[in-house]
Design an enzyme around this catalytic site. Sequence first.
Site, short mmCIF file in Angstrom:
data_model
loop_
_atom_site.label_atom_id
_atom_site.label_comp_id
_atom_site.label_asym_id
_atom_site.label_seq_id
_atom_site.Cartn_x
_atom_site.Cartn_y
_atom_site.Cartn_z
N PRO A 228 -4.42 4.96 0.68
CA PRO A 228 -4.54 3.83 -0.51
C PRO A 228 -3.26 3.90 -1.06
CG PRO A 228 -5.80 5.56 -1.13
CD PRO A 228 -5.69 6.14 0.31
N LYS A 229 -2.49 2.93 -1.36
CA LYS A 229 -1.18 2.84 -2.05
C LYS A 229 -1.85 2.75 -3.48
CE LYS A 229 2.98 0.21 -3.04
NZ LYS A 229 2.93 0.24 -4.40
N LEU A 230 -1.28 3.96 -4.34
CA LEU A 230 -1.69 4.05 -5.72
C LEU A 230 -0.80 3.34 -6.80
CD1 LEU A 230 -2.19 8.10 -5.07
CD2 LEU A 230 -4.10 6.32 -5.00
#
Length: 197
Positions: A30-32
Amino acid sequence: MSLPLRPPLAPQLARSARELPVGEQWRYEPKLDGFRAIVFVDGDQTQIQSRGGKELQRYFPELRFPDRPCVLDGEIIIEDAGGRQNCEALQSRIHPAASRVALLADEIPATFIAFDLLAVDDEPLLVEPFARRRERLELFVSDPIALSPLVTTADEAAAWLETAEGVIAKDADAPYLPGGRRGMVKIKRLRTIDCVV
């Protein structure tokens, strides 16, 4: 510091894409929504470097790392009561007054989420393929450091395009290229709204 990698070290960057790359060589995270950080740990010395090379450790005194010498790549985040990442709260942590920094560290503590291991002890790992670095990271990381989730198919990652900031796709065979944009792809979450202008 006597580490094989020293600050400043440019982080590997991702090139933008509209769709998830598909294939056996891809891994997905996931892109944080936080501050990208490279952490250098050598004995009692810790240096947290921002994406732009600035020192961040004074703003996050609550963060703890392994005693073993290492260089980690990851993201500093703050989650709200509902478990959502809160970038506004994170921005508020950058304050010039030490007393305010200490208060905020207690009231809204941050977490470091690791997604790459760049060196351990006196061994640099930049030339190792991502899949091998990730295996070593999974064996290395323990509480209080969190480990970024990872899946191996685009179908599994697709949910993050609706629930997270997007997806980071990494080529399992790629080395770590400081400042480079090869071997990593980012697909941002697309937000839409119906409106009348």
